[in-house]
Motif scaffolding. Sequence first.
Motif, PDB file in Angstrom:
ATOM      1  N   VAL A  45       1.037  -0.625  -0.044  1.00  0.00           N
ATOM      2  CA  VAL A  45      -0.193  -0.396   0.184  1.00  0.00           C
ATOM      3  C   VAL A  45       0.627   1.086   0.079  1.00  0.00           C
ATOM      4  N   ILE A  46       0.996   2.030  -1.261  1.00  0.00           N
ATOM      5  CA  ILE A  46       1.409   3.334  -1.142  1.00  0.00           C
ATOM      6  C   ILE A  46       0.593   4.513  -1.707  1.00  0.00           C
ATOM      7  N   SER A  47       0.331   4.813  -0.273  1.00  0.00           N
ATOM      8  CA  SER A  47      -0.116   6.577  -0.598  1.00  0.00           C
ATOM      9  C   SER A  47      -0.021   7.851   0.197  1.00  0.00           C
ATOM     10  N   ASN A  48      -0.609   8.571  -0.113  1.00  0.00           N
ATOM     11  CA  ASN A  48      -0.059   9.830   0.731  1.00  0.00           C
ATOM     12  C   ASN A  48      -0.950   9.617   1.069  1.00  0.00           C
ATOM     13  N   THR A  49      -2.581   9.374   1.516  1.00  0.00           N
ATOM     14  CA  THR A  49      -3.338   9.648   2.559  1.00  0.00           C
ATOM     15  C   THR A  49      -2.557   8.651   3.155  1.00  0.00           C
ATOM     16  N   ALA A  63      -0.015  -0.540  -9.905  1.00  0.00           N
ATOM     17  CA  ALA A  63       1.553  -1.426 -10.898  1.00  0.00           C
ATOM     18  C   ALA A  63       1.244  -2.802 -10.432  1.00  0.00           C
ATOM     19  N   ILE A  64       2.474  -3.036 -10.446  1.00  0.00           N
ATOM     20  CA  ILE A  64       2.452  -4.592 -10.776  1.00  0.00           C
ATOM     21  C   ILE A  64       4.091  -4.650 -10.185  1.00  0.00           C
ATOM     22  N   VAL A  65       3.881  -5.246  -9.431  1.00  0.00           N
ATOM     23  CA  VAL A  65       6.249  -5.171  -9.169  1.00  0.00           C
ATOM     24  C   VAL A  65       5.746  -7.250  -9.710  1.00  0.00           C
ATOM     25  N   LYS A  66       7.020  -7.504 -10.602  1.00  0.00           N
ATOM     26  CA  LYS A  66       6.930  -8.541 -11.062  1.00  0.00           C
ATOM     27  C   LYS A  66       8.135  -9.788 -11.308  1.00  0.00           C
ATOM     28  N   ARG A  67       8.791 -10.759 -10.214  1.00  0.00           N
ATOM     29  CA  ARG A  67       9.274 -10.783  -9.980  1.00  0.00           C
ATOM     30  C   ARG A  67      10.052 -12.028 -10.623  1.00  0.00           C
ATOM     31  N   HIS A  68      11.276 -11.334 -11.361  1.00  0.00           N
ATOM     32  CA  HIS A  68      11.693 -12.713 -11.793  1.00  0.00           C
ATOM     33  C   HIS A  68      12.255 -14.022 -12.110  1.00  0.00           C
ATOM     34  N   ASP A  69      12.858 -13.890 -10.822  1.00  0.00           N
ATOM     35  CA  ASP A  69      12.879 -14.834 -10.081  1.00  0.00           C
ATOM     36  C   ASP A  69      12.542 -15.754  -9.197  1.00  0.00           C
ATOM     37  N   ASP A  70      10.782 -15.468  -9.023  1.00  0.00           N
ATOM     38  CA  ASP A  70      10.103 -16.171  -7.307  1.00  0.00           C
ATOM     39  C   ASP A  70       9.248 -16.400  -9.136  1.00  0.00           C
ATOM     40  N   ASN A  71       8.857 -16.723  -7.809  1.00  0.00           N
ATOM     41  CA  ASN A  71       7.102 -17.601  -8.690  1.00  0.00           C
ATOM     42  C   ASN A  71       5.844 -16.313  -8.798  1.00  0.00           C
ATOM     43  N   THR A  73       4.127 -12.327  -7.812  1.00  0.00           N
ATOM     44  CA  THR A  73       3.945 -10.657  -8.463  1.00  0.00           C
ATOM     45  C   THR A  73       3.258 -10.555  -7.173  1.00  0.00           C
ATOM     46  N   LYS A  74       3.652  -9.322  -6.281  1.00  0.00           N
ATOM     47  CA  LYS A  74       3.115  -7.985  -5.712  1.00  0.00           C
ATOM     48  C   LYS A  74       2.311  -6.978  -6.603  1.00  0.00           C
ATOM     49  N   TRP A  75       1.504  -6.754  -5.940  1.00  0.00           N
ATOM     50  CA  TRP A  75       0.421  -5.564  -6.194  1.00  0.00           C
ATOM     51  C   TRP A  75       0.796  -3.921  -5.659  1.00  0.00           C
ATOM     52  N   ILE A  76       0.608  -3.494  -6.332  1.00  0.00           N
ATOM     53  CA  ILE A  76       0.771  -1.832  -5.667  1.00  0.00           C
ATOM     54  C   ILE A  76      -0.851  -1.278  -5.649  1.00  0.00           C
ATOM     55  N   ILE A  77      -1.023  -0.886  -4.347  1.00  0.00           N
ATOM     56  CA  ILE A  77      -2.403   0.140  -4.246  1.00  0.00           C
ATOM     57  C   ILE A  77      -2.453   0.897  -3.895  1.00  0.00           C
ATOM     58  N   SER A  78      -3.138   1.729  -4.213  1.00  0.00           N
ATOM     59  CA  SER A  78      -2.705   3.466  -4.144  1.00  0.00           C
ATOM     60  C   SER A  78      -4.439   4.343  -4.140  1.00  0.00           C
ATOM     61  N   ALA A  79      -4.100   5.142  -3.231  1.00  0.00           N
ATOM     62  CA  ALA A  79      -5.532   5.836  -3.531  1.00  0.00           C
ATOM     63  C   ALA A  79      -6.115   6.086  -4.358  1.00  0.00           C
ATOM     64  N   PRO A  80      -7.499   6.487  -5.058  1.00  0.00           N
ATOM     65  CA  PRO A  80      -7.451   6.616  -6.362  1.00  0.00           C
ATOM     66  C   PRO A  80      -7.601   8.130  -7.088  1.00  0.00           C
ATOM     67  N   TYR A  99      15.921  -7.908  -2.947  1.00  0.00           N
ATOM     68  CA  TYR A  99      16.735  -9.065  -2.716  1.00  0.00           C
ATOM     69  C   TYR A  99      16.562  -9.904  -4.327  1.00  0.00           C
ATOM     70  N   PHE A 100      15.418  -9.354  -4.898  1.00  0.00           N
ATOM     71  CA  PHE A 100      15.017  -9.642  -6.111  1.00  0.00           C
ATOM     72  C   PHE A 100      15.302  -9.192  -7.283  1.00  0.00           C
ATOM     73  N   ASP A 101      14.820 -10.368  -8.421  1.00  0.00           N
ATOM     74  CA  ASP A 101      15.196  -9.570  -9.375  1.00  0.00           C
ATOM     75  C   ASP A 101      13.953  -9.475  -9.853  1.00  0.00           C
ATOM     76  N   THR A 102      13.686  -7.744  -9.902  1.00  0.00           N
ATOM     77  CA  THR A 102      12.271  -7.254 -10.339  1.00  0.00           C
ATOM     78  C   THR A 102      12.106  -6.148 -11.628  1.00  0.00           C
ATOM     79  N   SER A 103      11.276  -6.025 -11.667  1.00  0.00           N
ATOM     80  CA  SER A 103      10.187  -4.941 -13.109  1.00  0.00           C
ATOM     81  C   SER A 103       9.446  -4.541 -12.204  1.00  0.00           C
ATOM     82  N   ILE A 104       9.044  -3.414 -12.810  1.00  0.00           N
ATOM     83  CA  ILE A 104       7.749  -2.839 -12.426  1.00  0.00           C
ATOM     84  C   ILE A 104       6.810  -2.196 -13.192  1.00  0.00           C
ATOM     85  N   TYR A 105       5.088  -2.643 -13.961  1.00  0.00           N
ATOM     86  CA  TYR A 105       5.184  -1.771 -14.116  1.00  0.00           C
ATOM     87  C   TYR A 105       3.459  -1.191 -13.911  1.00  0.00           C
TER      88      TYR A 105
END
Length: 108
Positions: A45-49, A63-71, A73-80, A99-105
């Motif tokens: 949860v990432i939000s200025n609120t 956003a979605i955090v994709k871990r290329h070396d793990d099975n 993904t993590k979601w990023i949720i924020s205020a509308p 600690y992981f090889d990640t990309s954020i989309y």
Amino acid sequence: MSRLINVTIDRPIGYKNEQGTVYPINYGHVKNIIAGDGEEQDAYVISNTVNGPIESFEGVLIAIVKRHDDNETKWIISAPGETYTTEELSDKVHFIEQYFDTSIYLVD
């Protein structure tokens, strides 16, 4: 309009894990959504609120955090209406994702 998602927080700001990492943001899961690891979908949860530890948060998937070396993904949720760059999001989740090889989309 984006669908609202409810995140149940199980690692609030200040939580310390087994490795001694202290969580600077709230982290939890989305009930009834099963992720790649067979568990409920994890979410940052990432939000200025939000200024401290919380028990739950209702927001939108930004956003979605994709871990290329793990099975999983993590979601990023924020205020509308809140927007962040991939660099800003990367800085906020670095405490664990380092600690992981990640990309954020970003999600539209």
